[in-house]
Enzyme design. Structure first.
Site, PDB file in Angstrom:
ATOM      1  N   SER A   1       0.862  -1.174   0.000  1.00 45.00           N
ATOM      2  CA  SER A   1       0.000   0.000   0.000  1.00 45.00           C
ATOM      3  C   SER A   1       0.906   1.235   0.000  1.00 45.00           C
ATOM      4  CB  SER A   1      -0.927  -0.032   1.213  1.00 45.00           C
ATOM      5  OG  SER A   1      -1.724   1.120   1.273  1.00 45.00           O
TER       6      SER A   1
ATOM      7  N   TYR B   1      -4.968   8.206  -6.270  1.00 41.84           N
ATOM      8  CA  TYR B   1      -3.934   7.297  -5.754  1.00 41.84           C
ATOM      9  C   TYR B   1      -4.326   6.816  -4.354  1.00 41.84           C
ATOM     10  CZ  TYR B   1       0.662   5.626  -4.218  1.00 41.84           C
ATOM     11  OH  TYR B   1       1.700   4.851  -3.729  1.00 41.84           O
TER      12      TYR B   1
ATOM     13  N   LYS C   1      -5.178   3.075  -2.714  1.00 41.82           N
ATOM     14  CA  LYS C   1      -4.383   2.515  -1.618  1.00 41.82           C
ATOM     15  C   LYS C   1      -5.207   2.325  -0.340  1.00 41.82           C
ATOM     16  CE  LYS C   1      -0.538   2.026  -3.885  1.00 41.82           C
ATOM     17  NZ  LYS C   1       0.003   0.676  -4.165  1.00 41.82           N
TER      18      LYS C   1
END
Length: 268
Positions: free
Chosen positions: A131, A145, A149
């Protein structure tokens, strides 16, 4: 007995560093990447098997993993393939957003699903899902993004519960900044005039001077190896001094306080 790890995104950065480290510890490494014919380091190592794999290609994922599990007993899967998409949401088009989600999130989900029957049958196995600090803490220009994650983190926690009955662990490694060419090689940047000052400020974190202060990729690989071998019933591994500092701040002061502090940093 020799153990085997399967790694996605092994052509560079953390994936390659981890492949080298596990190999040095006597493991058999199945290193996958989009273009293995271009690899000039891992192909020189004994007990390293290079395979083509594009994690955005669901058919290739299923075919490759079926072949691999027919031939080898896999002990650890490292879901590492991914890249950064940086920019204010208004600066990103739908194709960029879709590609980021398909790579960073669906790639992890699809690879994990393809390997789950193998681990369930063996009644053992470890998924290591890479992650990011920004999978635990939001940050400006990182909305998509971070969405991927954060989702990997939630997916991993849920799967850890599902697979516990089969003696299979799911672990998350959340690195901070690393001394790699990620900002050049694996980052896509969107631009929008209304967010120019914000983007400029955030981009300072990706400067050569700042990157020099980040963790060495080999040190993060050591944490990956630790997670694979420590036999701890631990879900999250925060990796890197900057990552630990940010996460400790959140735990100590609380998420709401940290959110207000970050807002203040980027209010012009």
């Amino acid at each position: 007995m020799q153990k085997t790890i399967f790694i996605t995104g092994a052509s560079s950065g953390l994936g390659k560093a981890s492949a080298k480290l596990f190999h040095s510890k006597g493991w058999q490494v199945i290193a996958t990447m989009r273009n293995p014919e271009n690899e000039t380091e891992l192909d020189q190592l004994e007990n390293v098997i290079l395979l083509p794999l594009d994690v955005t290609n669901s058919e290739q994922i299923n075919t490759t993993i079926q072949k691999v599990t027919n031939l080898y007993s896999i002990d650890v899967v490292m879901n590492n393939a991914g890249y950064g998409l940086i920019g204010a949401l208004e600066s990103l088009d739908d194709e960029q957003i879709h590609r980021q989600i398909t790579t960073n999130l669906l790639g992890v989900i699809r690879v994990s699903k393809a390997f789950t029957p193998h681990f369930r049958a063996k009644k053992s196995g470890v998924f290591l899902n890479i992650s990011s600090t920004f999978g635990l803490i939001g940050f400006p220009t990182c909305s998509i993004y971070s969405a991927t994650k954060f989702a990997v983190d939630g997916f991993s926690e849920s799967m850890a519960y599902e697979l516990a009955q089969f003696n299979t662990q799911v672990k998350v490694i959340a690195p901070g900044g690393m001394q790699t060419d990620f900002a050049v090689r694996s980052m896509e940047v969107g631009q929008h005039d209304a967010y120019a000052k914000l983007t400029e400020e955030v981009s300072k974190g990706y400067s050569a001077e700042q990157i020099a202060n980040y963790s060495k990729v080999e040190d993060i690989a050591q944490i990956v190896y630790e997670a694979a071998t420590d036999n701890k019933n631990q879900l999250r591994y925060i990796a890197g001094n900057d990552a630990n500092a940010l996460y400790k701040e959140r735990v100590k002061s609380g998420a709401e306080s940290q959110v207000q502090n970050i807002k203040a940093m980027f209010t012009f």
